[in-house]
Design a protein around this motif. Sequence first.
Motif, PDB file in Angstrom:
ATOM      1  N   ASP A 176      47.978  61.683  14.742  1.00  0.00           N
ATOM      2  CA  ASP A 176      47.884  61.793  16.196  1.00  0.00           C
ATOM      3  C   ASP A 176      48.665  60.652  16.836  1.00  0.00           C
ATOM      4  N   ALA A 177      49.772  60.999  17.493  1.00  0.00           N
ATOM      5  CA  ALA A 177      50.575  60.027  18.235  1.00  0.00           C
ATOM      6  C   ALA A 177      50.786  60.543  19.649  1.00  0.00           C
ATOM      7  N   LEU A 319      47.644  56.857  15.608  1.00  0.00           N
ATOM      8  CA  LEU A 319      48.659  55.810  15.631  1.00  0.00           C
ATOM      9  C   LEU A 319      49.137  55.557  17.056  1.00  0.00           C
ATOM     10  N   GLY A 320      49.642  54.361  17.325  1.00  0.00           N
ATOM     11  CA  GLY A 320      50.206  54.043  18.636  1.00  0.00           C
ATOM     12  C   GLY A 320      49.142  54.012  19.707  1.00  0.00           C
ATOM     13  N   ALA A 335      56.152  47.616  19.971  1.00  0.00           N
ATOM     14  CA  ALA A 335      56.136  46.822  18.751  1.00  0.00           C
ATOM     15  C   ALA A 335      54.884  47.114  17.915  1.00  0.00           C
ATOM     16  N   ALA A 336      53.731  47.199  18.560  1.00  0.00           N
ATOM     17  CA  ALA A 336      52.497  47.478  17.832  1.00  0.00           C
ATOM     18  C   ALA A 336      52.540  48.861  17.190  1.00  0.00           C
ATOM     19  N   ALA A 337      53.086  49.853  17.900  1.00  0.00           N
ATOM     20  CA  ALA A 337      53.204  51.202  17.340  1.00  0.00           C
ATOM     21  C   ALA A 337      54.124  51.200  16.134  1.00  0.00           C
ATOM     22  N   ALA A 338      55.236  50.481  16.229  1.00  0.00           N
ATOM     23  CA  ALA A 338      56.180  50.425  15.114  1.00  0.00           C
ATOM     24  C   ALA A 338      55.560  49.756  13.899  1.00  0.00           C
TER      25      ALA A 338
END
Length: 461
Positions: A176-177, A319-320, A335-338
Amino acid sequence: MSSASHRNPTRAVVVGGSIAGMLAAAAVKDHVDSVEIVEAHELPDGPEPRTGVPQAVHIHLLQTGGAHAIEALLPGSINLLLAAGAHRIPVTTNMVIYSPEGWYRRWQRATHHVITASRDLTDFVIREQVLKIPRVGVRTHTKAVGLLGDRRRVTGVRVRTSDDAEVELRADLVIDASGRATRMPQWLARLGITGLEEDHIDSGLAYASRIYRAPVPTRGWPVVGVQADPRLPEPGTSGGILPIEGDRWHVSLIGAPGRHPTHDADAFLPFARTLRHPVLAALLAHAEPLTDVSVTHSTANRRYSYERLAHWPEGLVALGDSAAAFNPVYGQGMAAAAQGALALRDLLAKGLTPKLAREAQRAVARSVESAWALATGQDIHFSTTKGRSPNLVDRLLHRYVGRLSRTATGSFHAATALTDVIALQAPPTTLITPSVLLTALLGPLRRPLDHPSSPRPSSTY
């Protein structure tokens, strides 16, 4: 696990064609036979606005930790961004920043870089790389409406197509993004999974943004910013100018309740003059506005603690922004998602093991911990904040970080300690190591600046 090491083809479905969704696809592409991205809207063919991304009209920068993670997932992406006009700006060498404690020095030794570009360009460069991968496909105009499976294992997603038909997409792994609009808590409840903890901390900040034609070529132009000071009695205001592609400036002005900026174009420059320093207004007076003013009030920090649930189904990862969304003023979201996607990729190197989903969700939680601490650790100190108030420990830490920030205006060691954390290259706990504590105790080694350095382009670009 590669496709050669099992009999039945494996499939991953990613909900959302966001940056987080594209990076999730990049993370899993070498470990499944096919990846399908489900996106509710159309995906543009170029660096153009994407429906469902209201935050794209506001300034974005990519911190060092995020740039490194993206490069690890999609090698060459940062160079493609730069070739398309993005800027690689050394920290703090090419920054003119007024913090609550004073002006940052433009140290000639750069320890990190940020990438500045329009969100549309960053979206496009990442999207283009991912959709070139043969085993990655995308379904546009298709909305995920629920999970398949049970509380033990998710086996796919149920989607609604543009003609209102419902289809089941089977998958070995569902990611899930879908961002701030995620319906994951409701989907889990339908599977009988309850007890989800949610943190919601909202300082009430509002953004007003527009793009300008810069009066000078922007190659080597610095980031310029004036930060809010939560210690002041009046509602906080701040703002920033980022150079982006096409010799343009992307400008955002931010205000707390009681001093919100508006859509009124005639009020944009006057609002900039009300910040703690008029440097932004002085620059904008010589620039040509290219767009109307866009406003958003969606700046709350929100985190779902999926990793703490007693039951977590196999085959599912959030995620993200679906897991944690941050006040964008701190520039940590991409940045946190990556970093979360990179953590997922590293776990998948072990294969689609029975405990992968639980381990992956814990890894995602670890990847957002620093960004969450940075954002909420600031926001809770504004008088307008709802959701949580600072306790004694919070106040003591805030005072200490304020002292360290003041020290950083005249100490390279202190400045490096802070920027390591802001760049998501070190955890906040590094700020209380003995050497950093001693640095903060000694205070700035140089006299703090009483005015901004010239915002002329840096020769170290």
